[in-house]
Write an enzyme that holds these catalytic residues in place. Structure first.
Site, PDB file in Angstrom:
ATOM      1  N   GLU A 148       0.808  -1.231   0.000  1.00  0.00           N
ATOM      2  CA  GLU A 148       0.000   0.000   0.000  1.00  0.00           C
ATOM      3  C   GLU A 148       0.841   1.282   0.000  1.00  0.00           C
ATOM      4  O   GLU A 148       0.631   2.168   0.830  1.00  0.00           O
ATOM      5  CB  GLU A 148      -0.965  -0.017   1.203  1.00  0.00           C
ATOM      6  CG  GLU A 148      -1.886  -1.220   1.190  1.00  0.00           C
ATOM      7  CD  GLU A 148      -2.680  -1.418   2.477  1.00  0.00           C
ATOM      8  OE1 GLU A 148      -2.561  -0.593   3.387  1.00  0.00           O
ATOM      9  OE2 GLU A 148      -3.413  -2.429   2.561  1.00  0.00           O
ATOM     10  N   ASN A 197       1.983  -5.172  -3.149  1.00  0.00           N
ATOM     11  CA  ASN A 197       0.605  -5.510  -2.778  1.00  0.00           C
ATOM     12  C   ASN A 197      -0.195  -4.239  -2.493  1.00  0.00           C
ATOM     13  O   ASN A 197       0.294  -3.340  -1.789  1.00  0.00           O
ATOM     14  CB  ASN A 197       0.674  -6.375  -1.499  1.00  0.00           C
ATOM     15  CG  ASN A 197      -0.636  -7.035  -1.145  1.00  0.00           C
ATOM     16  OD1 ASN A 197      -1.230  -7.733  -1.971  1.00  0.00           O
ATOM     17  ND2 ASN A 197      -1.091  -6.832   0.083  1.00  0.00           N
ATOM     18  N   HIS A 233     -10.529  -6.218  -1.617  1.00  0.00           N
ATOM     19  CA  HIS A 233     -11.526  -5.996  -0.559  1.00  0.00           C
ATOM     20  C   HIS A 233     -12.709  -5.329  -1.267  1.00  0.00           C
ATOM     21  O   HIS A 233     -12.610  -4.167  -1.661  1.00  0.00           O
ATOM     22  CB  HIS A 233     -10.969  -5.065   0.528  1.00  0.00           C
ATOM     23  CG  HIS A 233      -9.857  -5.681   1.310  1.00  0.00           C
ATOM     24  ND1 HIS A 233     -10.054  -6.743   2.166  1.00  0.00           N
ATOM     25  CD2 HIS A 233      -8.533  -5.410   1.354  1.00  0.00           C
ATOM     26  CE1 HIS A 233      -8.904  -7.084   2.727  1.00  0.00           C
ATOM     27  NE2 HIS A 233      -7.963  -6.299   2.237  1.00  0.00           N
ATOM     28  N   GLU A 262      -6.171 -10.667  -0.760  1.00  0.00           N
ATOM     29  CA  GLU A 262      -6.912 -10.376   0.483  1.00  0.00           C
ATOM     30  C   GLU A 262      -8.416 -10.319   0.238  1.00  0.00           C
ATOM     31  O   GLU A 262      -9.133  -9.543   0.865  1.00  0.00           O
ATOM     32  CB  GLU A 262      -6.453  -9.033   1.073  1.00  0.00           C
ATOM     33  CG  GLU A 262      -4.961  -8.942   1.323  1.00  0.00           C
ATOM     34  CD  GLU A 262      -4.538  -7.697   2.101  1.00  0.00           C
ATOM     35  OE1 GLU A 262      -5.404  -6.976   2.610  1.00  0.00           O
ATOM     36  OE2 GLU A 262      -3.313  -7.469   2.188  1.00  0.00           O
ATOM     37  N   ASP A 264     -12.228 -10.259   0.245  1.00  0.00           N
ATOM     38  CA  ASP A 264     -13.429 -10.458   1.057  1.00  0.00           C
ATOM     39  C   ASP A 264     -14.497  -9.544   0.463  1.00  0.00           C
ATOM     40  O   ASP A 264     -14.203  -8.646  -0.310  1.00  0.00           O
ATOM     41  CB  ASP A 264     -13.208 -10.237   2.562  1.00  0.00           C
ATOM     42  CG  ASP A 264     -12.454  -8.978   2.935  1.00  0.00           C
ATOM     43  OD1 ASP A 264     -12.456  -8.020   2.131  1.00  0.00           O
ATOM     44  OD2 ASP A 264     -11.860  -8.942   4.026  1.00  0.00           O
TER      45      ASP A 264
HETATM   46  O1  G3I Z   1      -3.899  -8.260  19.288  1.00  0.00           O
HETATM   47  C1  G3I Z   1      -4.387  -7.046  19.873  1.00  0.00           C
HETATM   48  C2  G3I Z   1      -5.116  -7.320  21.136  1.00  0.00           C
HETATM   49  O2  G3I Z   1      -4.221  -7.851  22.082  1.00  0.00           O
HETATM   50  C3  G3I Z   1      -5.757  -6.023  21.625  1.00  0.00           C
HETATM   51  O3  G3I Z   1      -6.529  -6.277  22.757  1.00  0.00           O
HETATM   52  C4  G3I Z   1      -6.638  -5.406  20.550  1.00  0.00           C
HETATM   53  C5  G3I Z   1      -7.220  -4.065  20.937  1.00  0.00           C
HETATM   54  O4  G3I Z   1      -7.463  -3.247  19.830  1.00  0.00           O
HETATM   55  O5  G3I Z   1      -5.856  -5.209  19.412  1.00  0.00           O
HETATM   56  C6  G3I Z   1      -5.322  -6.399  18.887  1.00  0.00           C
HETATM   57  O6  G3I Z   1      -4.607  -6.099  17.746  1.00  0.00           O
HETATM   58  C7  G3I Z   1      -5.370  -5.741  16.615  1.00  0.00           C
HETATM   59  C8  G3I Z   1      -5.054  -6.742  15.497  1.00  0.00           C
HETATM   60  O7  G3I Z   1      -5.716  -6.358  14.335  1.00  0.00           O
HETATM   61  C9  G3I Z   1      -5.470  -8.171  15.840  1.00  0.00           C
HETATM   62  O8  G3I Z   1      -6.847  -8.254  15.952  1.00  0.00           O
HETATM   63  C10 G3I Z   1      -4.995  -4.356  16.176  1.00  0.00           C
HETATM   64  O9  G3I Z   1      -5.426  -3.425  17.149  1.00  0.00           O
HETATM   65  C11 G3I Z   1      -5.624  -4.020  14.856  1.00  0.00           C
HETATM   66  O10 G3I Z   1      -5.118  -2.773  14.389  1.00  0.00           O
HETATM   67  C12 G3I Z   1      -5.281  -5.099  13.858  1.00  0.00           C
HETATM   68  O11 G3I Z   1      -5.962  -4.818  12.680  1.00  0.00           O
HETATM   69  C13 G3I Z   1      -5.435  -5.400  11.509  1.00  0.00           C
HETATM   70  C14 G3I Z   1      -5.126  -4.306  10.484  1.00  0.00           C
HETATM   71  O12 G3I Z   1      -4.701  -4.890   9.278  1.00  0.00           O
HETATM   72  C15 G3I Z   1      -4.013  -3.381  10.971  1.00  0.00           C
HETATM   73  O13 G3I Z   1      -2.788  -4.057  11.105  1.00  0.00           O
HETATM   74  C16 G3I Z   1      -6.466  -6.375  10.946  1.00  0.00           C
HETATM   75  O14 G3I Z   1      -6.626  -7.469  11.864  1.00  0.00           O
HETATM   76  C17 G3I Z   1      -6.010  -6.877   9.612  1.00  0.00           C
HETATM   77  O15 G3I Z   1      -7.049  -7.643   9.023  1.00  0.00           O
HETATM   78  C18 G3I Z   1      -5.680  -5.702   8.704  1.00  0.00           C
HETATM   79  O16 G3I Z   1      -5.189  -6.231   7.489  1.00  0.00           O
HETATM   80  C19 G3I Z   1      -4.923  -5.292   6.447  1.00  0.00           C
HETATM   81  C20 G3I Z   1      -3.714  -5.801   5.671  1.00  0.00           C
HETATM   82  O17 G3I Z   1      -2.626  -5.983   6.535  1.00  0.00           O
HETATM   83  C21 G3I Z   1      -3.360  -4.859   4.529  1.00  0.00           C
HETATM   84  N1  G3I Z   1      -4.494  -4.626   3.670  1.00  0.00           N
HETATM   85  C22 G3I Z   1      -5.722  -4.194   4.341  1.00  0.00           C
HETATM   86  C23 G3I Z   1      -6.089  -5.163   5.465  1.00  0.00           C
HETATM   87  C24 G3I Z   1      -7.395  -4.768   6.116  1.00  0.00           C
HETATM   88  O18 G3I Z   1      -7.271  -3.560   6.785  1.00  0.00           O
END
Ligand code: G3I
Length: 486
Positions: A148, A197, A233, A262, A264
């Site tokens: 990105e 990506n 997405h 990715e 969905d």
């Molecule tokens: O693991 C912690 C947990 O311990 C805590 O209690 C909680 C509170 O917010 O956060 C948890 O971490 C989160 C993590 O997902 C796991 O669920 C992060 O806050 C959250 O920011 C994170 O979001 C991820 C996001 O990327 C940011 O990194 C999403 O799961 C993930 O699906 C998303 O994936 C991205 C790709 O990497 C790039 N393309 C877009 C895609 C969707 O946004």
């Protein structure tokens, strides 16, 4: 042997022989990896792990290899979660994809608030890439090296800690910092495939054109890049499929691989997270139509969704009121989109086993106007010639049967009949189908709803019953059989 034992043995003998029914087996027929994002934290749930191992041939950590996870302090790398996922993938013969070495998000505060100079950031990034890609050398077959990095509007380079805030020393120099990251990644692992990506680059638009121009420039100058990941997405309104096709055409012409990384589809849901049946059908068509375009390209090597169960998806958290985005529901039951992805891969005519034919042998033709880029032509010469495919019906339930055919001036009329495998009790299904048309047009024909008495392998026989008065011949051209569970 006890009576119960004998009964069990008889039951096993009577069950249909295990067909290739999983997504990964269906993908194998097209040398296509079927992937999903996965989380280390979910590996303690057996519903999760059973479905993951059974259905998928590729795994990508959703979050466990992002900077915040793998590089929590400047001098600390933590591979526990990544290694756990890698061990799971290896134990189940799945390929592992890496995500991601350079991103504007997901970075730990020691990095974002560290006040580093460009020279320091350059060293930090090079160390990160060589340590992480080096650690997984030979274990991760492809990396999202840079994620990105192109701006949504206008197609310029996105502002980030790596580019210009303050950047690694190439601020204002366009894609130069991206090039540097790819060179470091190649140095860290000479054999891993290196991908760029991004989201929103599926159709031809200023953003995808910026990525295209970057990849073209990299290829021309020998910058190591092997592929582009199209995240996909998507909303229910789907894509402009013609533009998606044109876009894949220009990217593959650069001599790179393309992957869906990715996918969905976000669907409106009620307070319990449930979508309407009509929306789930539309969702299934979105998945099917996207994969259908991709299959035309031999350079298309992986179809990956961003998770596989609605129990674990980023959509409800990021888009309140939406969910149901993935192939399995919250209880790990396959949804209509699962069936349509699998059906598209499994019931292409060119991969269906041919059980019998009379008169002439069937031949495979390669032509991009067929889905999957191939179809089966049966050069029948006389009324009564038939071609029989073995088709698996996984469950006893009504199926809407549709037939993908190619019509032409030299085509015959055929009647579809169905019998259980191992029998000759054919029952006609639907009306005779006239494949004559002045134009060499493709058509999907709704043959009728069919409810099998038993599940398992069925024989689908196409018998030539005649030819249109204007047709010069009797041949049949079959692209696919489509089964839509009702
Ligand atoms: O693991 C912690 C947990 O311990 C805590 O209690 C909680 C509170 O917010 O956060 C948890 O971490 C989160 C993590 O997902 C796991 O669920 C992060 O806050 C959250 O920011 C994170 O979001 C991820 C996001 O990327 C940011 O990194 C999403 O799961 C993930 O699906 C998303 O994936 C991205 C790709 O990497 C790039 N393309 C877009 C895609 C969707 O946004």
């Amino acid at each position: 042997m006890t009576t119960t034992g004998l009964a069990a043995l008889l039951l096993v003998a009577l069950l249909p022989k295990a067909p290739a029914q999983t997504l990964r087996a269906a993908g194998d027929k097209h040398q296509l990896l079927m992937g999903t994002a996965a989380g280390y934290g979910s590996l303690n749930d057996t519903n999760y792990t059973t479905t993951l191992a059974r259905e998928y041939s590729q795994l990508q950590p959703e979050n466990d290899l992002k900077w915040g996870s793998v590089h929590p302090q400047q001098s600390t790398f933590n591979f526990t979660n990544g290694d756990g996922l890698q061990a799971f993938a290896a134990a189940h013969s799945m390929k592992m994809r890496g995500h991601t070495l350079v991103w504007y998000q997901g970075n730990p505060s020691w990095l974002t608030s560290g006040g580093f100079t460009p020279a320091q950031l350059s060293t930090i990034l090079q160390t990160h890439i060589s340590t992480v890609a080096g650690h997984y050398q030979g274990k991760i077959y492809a990396w999202d090296v840079v994620n990105e990095a192109i701006a949504d509007a206008g197609g310029g380079v996105r502002s980030s800690i790596w580019y210009d805030s303050p950047g690694i020393g190439f601020a204002g120099q366009g894609t130069k910092y991206i090039e540097q990251a790819f060179r470091w990644a190649r140095a860290a692992d000479a054999n891993a495939l290196l991908f760029y990506n991004d989201y929103g680059i599926e159709v031809v638009n200023p953003k995808s054109t910026a990525v295209y121009n970057m990849v073209k420039d990299f290829k021309n100058r020998g910058v190591p890049i092997d592929g582009v990941g199209f995240q996909a997405h998507l909303p229910l309104s789907s894509l402009d499929l013609a533009s998606f096709d044109t876009n894949l055409q220009r990217f593959t012409a650069l001599g790179i691989q393309v992957q869906i990384t990715e996918m969905d589809v976000k669907v409106p849901v009620d307070a319990n997270g449930n979508a309407t049946a009509a929306d789930l059908t539309t969702e299934a068509n979105v998945y099917r139509s996207v994969l259908n375009v991709c299959l035309k390209y031999p350079q298309f090597t992986a179809f990956q969704t961003w998770g596989f169960t609605d129990a674990h998806s980023w959509i409800p958290g990021s888009y309140p009121g939406y969910g149901a985005a993935l192939p399995f529901d919250k209880n790990y039951q396959p949804k209509p989109c699962y069936w349509q992805i699998r059906d598209l891969l499994q019931n292409q005519a060119e991969v269906l086993p041919i059980a019998a034919s009379s008169g002439q042998a069937a031949r495979t033709v390669t032509d991009v106007s067929y889905s999957g880029g191939e179809g089966i032509v049966f050069d029948s010469v006389a009324v009564g010639n038939y071609l029989t495919f073995t088709v698996n019906l996984p469950e006893v339930r009504p199926y809407d049967v549709r037939l993908g055919v190619k019509k032409f001036v030299g085509r015959g009329i055929c009647q579809l009949a169905v019998a259980a495998a191992g029998t000759t009790n054919y029952t006609n299904h639907g009306s005779p189908i006239d494949l004559f048309s002045a134009a060499a047009s493709f058509e999907e024909i709704d043959v009728n709803t069919f409810t099998p008495g038993t599940a398992g392998d069925k024989l689908f026989r196409f018998t030539v019953t005649g030819k249109n008065a204007q047709s010069s011949d009797y041949s049949l051209a079959i692209d696919y059989i489509r089964l839509i569970p009702q």
